[in-house]
Design an enzyme around this catalytic site. Sequence first.
Site, PDB file in Angstrom:
ATOM      1  N   SER A  17     -94.989  -6.742 -23.772  1.00 12.29           N
ATOM      2  CA  SER A  17     -94.694  -7.869 -24.667  1.00 12.29           C
ATOM      3  C   SER A  17     -95.693  -7.881 -25.809  1.00 12.29           C
ATOM      4  O   SER A  17     -96.908  -7.983 -25.587  1.00 12.29           O
ATOM      5  CB  SER A  17     -94.790  -9.189 -23.898  1.00 12.29           C
ATOM      6  OG  SER A  17     -94.802 -10.247 -24.845  1.00 12.29           O
ATOM      7  N   HIS A  42     -91.060  -5.368 -26.039  1.00 15.46           N
ATOM      8  CA  HIS A  42     -90.469  -6.676 -25.729  1.00 15.46           C
ATOM      9  C   HIS A  42     -91.014  -7.701 -26.724  1.00 15.46           C
ATOM     10  O   HIS A  42     -92.231  -7.841 -26.874  1.00 15.46           O
ATOM     11  CB  HIS A  42     -90.862  -7.035 -24.293  1.00 15.46           C
ATOM     12  CG  HIS A  42     -90.275  -8.291 -23.751  1.00 15.46           C
ATOM     13  ND1 HIS A  42     -88.989  -8.361 -23.225  1.00 15.46           N
ATOM     14  CD2 HIS A  42     -90.796  -9.543 -23.625  1.00 15.46           C
ATOM     15  CE1 HIS A  42     -88.766  -9.587 -22.798  1.00 15.46           C
ATOM     16  NE2 HIS A  42     -89.841 -10.334 -23.031  1.00 15.46           N
ATOM     17  N   MET A  77     -86.208 -17.226 -26.479  1.00 18.09           N
ATOM     18  CA  MET A  77     -86.423 -18.482 -25.732  1.00 18.09           C
ATOM     19  C   MET A  77     -86.245 -19.622 -26.716  1.00 18.09           C
ATOM     20  O   MET A  77     -87.194 -20.328 -27.082  1.00 18.09           O
ATOM     21  CB  MET A  77     -87.829 -18.463 -25.110  1.00 18.09           C
ATOM     22  CG  MET A  77     -87.934 -17.505 -23.937  1.00 18.09           C
ATOM     23  SD  MET A  77     -89.649 -17.112 -23.515  1.00 18.09           S
ATOM     24  CE  MET A  77     -89.913 -15.740 -24.629  1.00 18.09           C
ATOM     25  N   MET A 146     -86.424 -14.223 -14.847  1.00 18.14           N
ATOM     26  CA  MET A 146     -87.768 -14.725 -15.175  1.00 18.14           C
ATOM     27  C   MET A 146     -88.543 -14.976 -13.886  1.00 18.14           C
ATOM     28  O   MET A 146     -88.053 -15.659 -12.985  1.00 18.14           O
ATOM     29  CB  MET A 146     -87.685 -16.033 -15.965  1.00 18.14           C
ATOM     30  CG  MET A 146     -87.221 -15.913 -17.408  1.00 18.14           C
ATOM     31  SD  MET A 146     -88.225 -14.828 -18.453  1.00 18.14           S
ATOM     32  CE  MET A 146     -89.864 -15.571 -18.325  1.00 18.14           C
TER      33      MET A 146
HETATM   34  C1  DX5 Z   1     -93.101 -15.605 -20.992  1.00 16.46           C
HETATM   35  C2  DX5 Z   1     -92.626 -14.388 -21.751  1.00 16.46           C
HETATM   36  C3  DX5 Z   1     -93.174 -13.149 -21.162  1.00 16.46           C
HETATM   37  C4  DX5 Z   1     -94.671 -13.089 -21.243  1.00 16.46           C
HETATM   38  C5  DX5 Z   1     -95.185 -12.172 -20.183  1.00 16.46           C
HETATM   39  O1  DX5 Z   1     -92.488 -16.728 -21.473  1.00 16.46           O
HETATM   40  O2  DX5 Z   1     -91.222 -14.284 -21.706  1.00 16.46           O
HETATM   41  O3  DX5 Z   1     -92.574 -11.983 -21.724  1.00 16.46           O
HETATM   42  O4  DX5 Z   1     -95.133 -12.707 -22.506  1.00 16.46           O
HETATM   43  O5  DX5 Z   1     -96.559 -12.317 -20.077  1.00 16.46           O
HETATM   44  P1  DX5 Z   1     -97.347 -11.847 -18.764  1.00 16.46           P
HETATM   45  O6  DX5 Z   1     -96.969 -10.441 -18.493  1.00 16.46           O
HETATM   46  O7  DX5 Z   1     -98.782 -12.034 -19.137  1.00 16.46           O
HETATM   47  O8  DX5 Z   1     -96.909 -12.787 -17.675  1.00 16.46           O
HETATM   48 ZN    ZN Z   2     -90.296 -12.298 -22.359  1.00 11.94          ZN
END
Ligand code: DX5
Ligand code: ZN
Length: 227
Positions: A17, A42, A77, A146
């Site tokens: 991400s 991502h 989101m 998720m």
């Molecule tokens: C959360 C995001 C994730 C997030 C993951 O709302 O959708 O993609 O950035 O972060 P980590 O891997 O640190 O949980």
């Molecule tokens: Zn994400």
Amino acid sequence: MSWWSHLKRNSLSLAPSMLGADLARLGEEVAAVEAAGVELLHLDIMDGVFVPNISFGADVCAAIARHATVPLDCHLMIERPERYLEVFREAGCHGLTVHLETMSDPIATLKQIRALGGLAGLAVNPSTELPPVGPLWEHLDLLLVMSVQPGFCGQSFHPEVLGKLESARALREETGLEFALQIDGGVGPAVAGAARAAGADIMVAASAIMGREDRAAAALEMRQAAG
Ligand code: DX5
Ligand code: ZN
């Protein structure tokens, strides 16, 4: 077209991400994770309404696209995502993943993504059940399970969502459909084995990859832990 035309079926794909990157050095950060061999980037888009955080928008995605050679996997989101699909496609995002909780007509939105030439993803929050068996599944290129409440990097993995991955994989086998399975939130070497065993094809990681100085070592640890 499916994600499998971009990725290797049956082998794990990593999707760091970019929200976990140094946002002031995005071009260098893209180069660093691509050199580590990741399959996707991502992009976490947060609107401050569906989730209590605001990240970045289509202009930043376009800037990333100018540096990236791997496909861009955009996780929206945002409320009423249908308003922004075209903008994010034009910015260079290949996959557009929308949340089941944010749409009045999910099939129409997924069709709209495919009509724009994108790969259609559907995300479900930890507390959201999978959609029932039915026509919706034919419109998916990717299901995102998720494993944290969306909104922030650095949260702990919710192991209870693994059952949804197993159910979705079973549904895929029964129906012969071709969607990919993705897990996002708190994913690192400690949970990668369980997530892979439950069916994850693509693992998203901010902290576990972008949070490490040596991205190649971080990616390798994830792959080894996933088995
Ligand atoms: C959360 C995001 C994730 C997030 C993951 O709302 O959708 O993609 O950035 O972060 P980590 O891997 O640190 O949980
Ligand atoms: Zn994400």
